[in-house]
Design an enzyme around this catalytic site. Structure first.
Site, PDB file in Angstrom:
ATOM      1  N   HIS A   1       0.925  -1.077  -0.210  1.00  0.00           N
ATOM      2  CA  HIS A   1      -0.199   0.013  -0.173  1.00  0.00           C
ATOM      3  C   HIS A   1       0.554   1.485  -0.259  1.00  0.00           C
ATOM      4  O   HIS A   1       0.320   1.887  -1.006  1.00  0.00           O
ATOM      5  CB  HIS A   1      -1.149   0.484   1.162  1.00  0.00           C
ATOM      6  CG  HIS A   1      -1.622   0.878   1.592  1.00  0.00           C
ATOM      7  ND1 HIS A   1      -2.975   1.292   0.920  1.00  0.00           N
ATOM      8  CD2 HIS A   1      -1.095   2.718   1.307  1.00  0.00           C
ATOM      9  CE1 HIS A   1      -3.487   2.828   1.286  1.00  0.00           C
ATOM     10  NE2 HIS A   1      -2.954   3.036   1.423  1.00  0.00           N
ATOM     11  N   GLU A   2       1.812   1.468   1.036  1.00  0.00           N
ATOM     12  CA  GLU A   2       2.331   2.550   1.075  1.00  0.00           C
ATOM     13  C   GLU A   2       3.899   2.630   0.076  1.00  0.00           C
ATOM     14  O   GLU A   2       4.292   3.803  -0.752  1.00  0.00           O
ATOM     15  CB  GLU A   2       3.549   2.700   2.487  1.00  0.00           C
ATOM     16  CG  GLU A   2       2.955   2.170   3.211  1.00  0.00           C
ATOM     17  CD  GLU A   2       1.575   3.918   3.760  1.00  0.00           C
ATOM     18  OE1 GLU A   2       2.243   4.952   3.056  1.00  0.00           O
ATOM     19  OE2 GLU A   2       0.650   3.559   4.360  1.00  0.00           O
TER      20      GLU A   2
ATOM     21  N   HIS B   1       2.087   4.374  -3.133  1.00  0.00           N
ATOM     22  CA  HIS B   1       2.181   5.896  -2.703  1.00  0.00           C
ATOM     23  C   HIS B   1       3.315   6.498  -2.569  1.00  0.00           C
ATOM     24  O   HIS B   1       3.526   7.831  -3.527  1.00  0.00           O
ATOM     25  CB  HIS B   1       2.033   6.485  -1.218  1.00  0.00           C
ATOM     26  CG  HIS B   1       0.942   6.262  -0.874  1.00  0.00           C
ATOM     27  ND1 HIS B   1      -0.478   6.679  -1.294  1.00  0.00           N
ATOM     28  CD2 HIS B   1      -0.304   5.673  -0.439  1.00  0.00           C
ATOM     29  CE1 HIS B   1      -1.724   6.729  -0.835  1.00  0.00           C
ATOM     30  NE2 HIS B   1      -1.568   5.137  -0.117  1.00  0.00           N
TER      31      HIS B   1
END
Length: 344
Positions: free
Chosen positions: A17-18, A21
């Site tokens: 997920h990170e 980003h």
């Protein structure tokens, strides 16, 4: 052992997920101040390429801290210095990477053991399905017009649409038929009288179809998450039915113990299946338009795109902080409920 496996599963989902980003921030020239796994004090840390990479004490959550992310700062390399669509891509990348992880894991599972074909194992004597003409071996293709590709969709339709009359479209001997089935109330709730299981008719397929069914697997879990959220708001699900990290660890432990007799390969297959559920769930939850979540940030960015002017960062920051506090409170309540359910 199950704690270690749970930490590996959680860590994989959070890192991916990170990473979404992070990669989109780097691609758009935004300075990433820190990329971390976990929360609280740093255990390990090193710097590279202008970014501090950290492993923190509490194995919950993670972050991709970008320069000027929550500030009114349009200096070089800041989040606010980039176009609104560049910022939208950075924020949306986290949930999208969760769905990509679910897709990759689905390819591995379906490629190895196949998909759960929506074929009836049997129908219960004297029940509505038998009266409507359904038989063992029928392949369900639609339920009230909803396309069916997995057996789990058949059983879940019965749960999410309890009491509804269903028009089954099915294939038998290469021909398509329809049957209208009105459920009856039993001790177990409304039932159609169909019998089947996820593993009754596992079917392997070619590479192209594996990709197709893997994509549908991701869609399936997104749909289940949305349907479950709907049931929460309509009262179909109570707090006792909601699990947090403690409940997930307990489920991983139960799955691990049940899988041990089948060997290490099936243990990891089942762990990957849980990871698919969790990563798809995280992707959906993060896209909800709630403060502090990616979806809440996207709401402000889309407002900026429409208005041509950024919402006051100070006001936005306060809203996200309030949302974060409420989410932390909800997490505490859910964790307390998890612990209570374990000992009751």
């Amino acid at each position: 052992m199950t704690i270690i496996i749970a930490l590996l599963v959680f860590s994989l989902i959070i890192i991916i997920h990170e990473l979404g980003h992070f990669l989109l921030a780097k691609a758009n020239g935004i300075t990433v101040v820190e990329f971390s796994l976990g929360m609280g004090p740093r255990l390990l840390s090193f710097e590279g390429g202008g970014t501090q990479y950290s492993l923190k004490l509490l194995p919950l959550g993670g972050s991709c801290l970008m320069l000027g992310e929550d500030e009114d700062d349009d200096g070089e390399g800041t989040f606010g210095s980039k176009s609104v669509w560049a910022r939208i891509s950075v924020i949306a990348a986290g949930p999208i990477f969760n769905f990509l992880l679910a897709f990759v894991l689905s390819i591995f599972i379906i490629g190895n053991i196949g998909y759960d074909a929506p074929i009836l194992y049997d129908v219960t004597e004297g029940m509505p399905a038998e009266a409507a003409g359904l038989q063992a071996g029928d392949r369900i293709t639609k339920m009230n017009g909803k396309k069916i590709m997995l057996y789990r969709e058949v059983s879940n339709y019965e749960m999410f649409h309890s009491g509804e009359t269903v028009v089954f479209e099915y294939v038998r001997d290469g021909k398509t038929y329809e049957a209208t089935v009105e459920p009856v109330m039993t001790d177990s709730g409304y039932q159609y009288g169909i019998v089947g299981s996820v593993n009754a008719f596992r079917q392997k397929t070619n590479a192209v179809e594996t990709l197709r069914y893997s994509a549908h697997e991701v869609y399936y879990w997104i749909d289940v998450t949305l349907q479950s959220l709907k049931m929460i708001f309509t009262g179909g699900v109570t707090l006792d039915d909601v699990s947090g990290p403690v409940g997930v660890v307990n489920a991983i432990s139960d799955t691990y113990e049940a899988s041990k007799p089948d060997g290490a390969f099936y243990i990891w297959l089942n762990m990957m299946n849980i990871a698919i559920l969790l990563t798809a769930n995280l992707g959906v939850m993060n896209l909800l338009p709630l403060p502090a979540l990616d979806g809440g940030r996207l709401v402000f960015l889309f407002l900026e795109a429409i208005r041509g002017k950024r919402v006051d960062p100070e006001i936005e920051g306060r809203i996200h902080l309030t949302g974060l506090m409420l989410l932390m409170l909800l997490m505490v309540v859910v964790m307390f409920n998890d612990v209570k359910n374990i000992f009751m």
